[in-house]
Design an enzyme around this catalytic site. Structure first.
Site, PDB file in Angstrom:
ATOM      1  CE  LYS A 127      69.719  17.480  59.407  1.00 10.53           C
ATOM      2  NZ  LYS A 127      69.134  17.278  60.178  1.00 10.53           N
ATOM      3  CE  LYS A 210      72.195  25.005  58.825  1.00 10.22           C
ATOM      4  NZ  LYS A 210      71.238  23.963  58.263  1.00 10.22           N
ATOM      5  CE  LYS A 213      69.718  21.715  65.449  1.00  5.78           C
ATOM      6  NZ  LYS A 213      68.522  21.858  66.076  1.00  5.78           N
TER       7      LYS A 213
HETATM    8  P1  TYM Z   1      65.612  23.074  62.426  1.00  2.00           P
HETATM    9  O1  TYM Z   1      65.853  22.273  63.828  1.00  2.00           O
HETATM   10  O2  TYM Z   1      67.045  22.634  61.784  1.00  2.00           O
HETATM   11  O3  TYM Z   1      66.027  24.422  62.591  1.00  2.00           O
HETATM   12  C1  TYM Z   1      65.312  25.472  63.574  1.00  2.00           C
HETATM   13  C2  TYM Z   1      64.578  26.975  62.577  1.00  2.00           C
HETATM   14  O4  TYM Z   1      65.756  26.940  62.778  1.00  2.00           O
HETATM   15  C3  TYM Z   1      66.238  28.008  61.589  1.00  2.00           C
HETATM   16  N1  TYM Z   1      67.888  28.472  61.740  1.00  2.00           N
HETATM   17  C4  TYM Z   1      68.565  28.388  61.002  1.00  2.00           C
HETATM   18  N2  TYM Z   1      67.811  30.280  60.553  1.00  2.00           N
HETATM   19  C5  TYM Z   1      69.519  30.625  60.385  1.00  2.00           C
HETATM   20  N3  TYM Z   1      70.363  30.283  60.171  1.00  2.00           N
HETATM   21  C6  TYM Z   1      70.907  29.900  60.747  1.00  2.00           C
HETATM   22  N4  TYM Z   1      71.965  29.302  60.922  1.00  2.00           N
HETATM   23  C7  TYM Z   1      69.921  28.435  61.002  1.00  2.00           C
HETATM   24  N5  TYM Z   1      69.655  26.714  61.630  1.00  2.00           N
HETATM   25  C8  TYM Z   1      68.533  26.420  61.349  1.00  2.00           C
HETATM   26  C9  TYM Z   1      65.704  26.414  60.412  1.00  2.00           C
HETATM   27  O5  TYM Z   1      65.208  27.634  59.712  1.00  2.00           O
HETATM   28  C10 TYM Z   1      64.649  26.295  61.102  1.00  2.00           C
HETATM   29  O6  TYM Z   1      63.589  27.475  61.107  1.00  2.00           O
HETATM   30  N6  TYM Z   1      63.120  20.116  59.235  1.00  2.00           N
HETATM   31  C11 TYM Z   1      63.124  21.500  60.503  1.00  2.00           C
HETATM   32  C12 TYM Z   1      62.283  21.175  61.880  1.00  2.00           C
HETATM   33  C13 TYM Z   1      60.346  21.269  61.298  1.00  2.00           C
HETATM   34  C14 TYM Z   1      59.842  22.267  60.831  1.00  2.00           C
HETATM   35  C15 TYM Z   1      58.695  21.702  60.207  1.00  2.00           C
HETATM   36  C16 TYM Z   1      59.385  23.673  60.398  1.00  2.00           C
HETATM   37  C17 TYM Z   1      60.339  19.837  61.293  1.00  2.00           C
HETATM   38  N7  TYM Z   1      58.563  19.867  61.265  1.00  2.00           N
HETATM   39  C18 TYM Z   1      57.437  21.865  60.549  1.00  2.00           C
HETATM   40  C19 TYM Z   1      58.680  24.221  59.819  1.00  2.00           C
HETATM   41  C20 TYM Z   1      57.411  24.328  60.044  1.00  2.00           C
HETATM   42  C21 TYM Z   1      63.890  21.661  61.226  1.00  2.00           C
HETATM   43  O7  TYM Z   1      65.152  20.305  60.594  1.00  2.00           O
HETATM   44  O8  TYM Z   1      64.657  22.878  61.611  1.00  2.00           O
END
Ligand code: TYM
Length: 349
Positions: A127, A210, A213
């Site tokens: 990032k 990947k 968004k």
């Molecule tokens: P974030 O917002 O990037 O994504 C949310 C969830 O979606 C999953 N994901 C995917 N899974 C499969 N293929 C993809 N292309 C894909 N893109 C996103 C992510 O693995 C995630 O499960 N740091 C985290 C948010 C967070 C969090 C937490 C998660 C903050 N605190 C505590 C679990 C527990 C994040 O940025 O996810």
């Protein structure tokens, strides 16, 4: 105090099973978020375990967010959870900034996490890119806040996509170091739960990236707000090779784009990739893509329709998030208070 990673993690048998996960409300949620997270969050509700889901708005601001857009994106993400089957009467659904304990525990854990551990986080490197000097301090510290999100509820299971595995492993290290340094058995070692056929949904334009968004190309992803025509068009135009589908999944090994479409089909239809390949063996993408487009439209168009309906009543969404925040706070506060006490803070009000 040690600087090494303690190896002992507490057996979770000492803790009641509890699921926690989060999603950043920054822009459009994608098919990756749906298959890697939302769809599985809804399934977890029926396993007889407490499920807590969080819109992590404080993570979103680690990169600049326009305030009005963030407010809208938070409500829209809440609508996406509900439209995907997360039921606010079965799960706790709230946005992170309404439960101050996240930020408080985040600070305490900043003082437990080691710089060396943070420096290994690949998501920060991705990032921040080449311009890491200009990244916010929050972006760097973010995994410690994520650890706080999870540990604040004594979470035992964290359903996530593959890209979050490293952060959940860091959470285990932070929990183990806290327990070790203070001589307590207080935090559990949460397990990343990464399961299903689509734990890493890839870009529709480039099978090595990947689906995200933040990809500048809208054609690279399916947004949960896309209508039926847009979904079908994006699938028809997805990059593929010219070969027919193989007899077994081994034949997909060096065919990233083909493999991605098969995995998406499998996850949308709750089947295995092997099963899907067996059905379409020998057929070209001229047959497979329209079948996938039909399936995706059948599964996803109702979600975007329901999101639109829910977004007509933002006050109701805010009410749900407020109620969820109060429920979350009731679990989090006593755990935070106990953490302060363990660390030696005077608590006298
Ligand atoms: P974030 O917002 O990037 O994504 C949310 C969830 O979606 C999953 N994901 C995917 N899974 C499969 N293929 C993809 N292309 C894909 N893109 C996103 C992510 O693995 C995630 O499960 N740091 C985290 C948010 C967070 C969090 C937490 C998660 C903050 N605190 C505590 C679990 C527990 C994040 O940025 O996810």
């Amino acid at each position: 105090m040690t600087d090494t990673t303690p190896t002992s993690a507490l057996p979770n048998a000492n803790f009641t099973r509890r699921v926690f996960s989060g999603i950043q409300p920054s822009g459009n949620l994608t098919l990756g978020n749906y298959l890697g997270a939302l769809k599985r969050f809804a399934q977890k509700q029926d396993e007889g375990i407490e499920t807590i889901y969080c819109l992590v708005d404080m993570h979103a601001i680690t990169v600049w967010q326009d305030p009005e857009k963030l407010r809208r994106a938070t409500r829209e993400a809440a609508a996406a959870f509900i439209a995907s089957g997360v039921d606010p009467s079965k799960s706790i659904l709230f946005n992170q900034s309404q439960v101050g304990a996240h930020a408080e525990l985040g600070w305490l854990l900043n003082c437990v996490a080691r710089l060396g551990w943070m420096n290994r986080m690949t998501q920060f490197k991705d990032k921040a890119g080449k311009n890491a000097e200009k990244a916010s301090l929050g972006l760097y510290a973010y995994p410690a806040l994520m650890a706080a999100d999870i540990l604040l509820y004594h979470t035992t299971e964290v359903p996530v996509g593959d890209d979050q595995k490293q952060h959940v492993e860091l959470t285990r290290d932070i929990a183990a170091k806290f327990n070790h340094d203070y001589g307590v058995e207080f935090f559990p070692a949460p397990e990343p739960v990464i399961e299903g056929a689509a734990t890493r949904v890839m870009s529709l334009r480039d099978g090595s990236k990947k689906m995200s968004k933040s990809d500048p190309s809208d054609a690279s992803r399916i947004n949960l707000t896309d209508d039926a025509d847009t979904i079908a068009k994006k699938i028809r135009k997805a990059t593929t090779d010219a070969e027919p589908l193989p007899e077994t999944i081994d034949g997909l090994k060096d065919r990233a784009e083909a493999k991605n479409l098969v995995n998406i089909y499998a996850a949308l239809s709750d089947r295995t990739a092997a099963d899907v390949v067996a059905e379409y063996a020998g057929q070209g993408f001229g047959t497979f893509k329209p079948a996938l487009a039909d399936l995706a439209v059948a599964q996803l168009a109702p979600i975007s329709g329901e999101m639109n309906r829910l977004m007509q009543d933002p006050a109701e969404i805010d009410r749900i998030l407020g109620k969820g925040a109060a429920q979350a706070d009731a679990i989090a506060r006593p755990i935070l208070e106990k953490t302060y006490e363990i660390m030696g803070m005077v608590r006298s009000r």
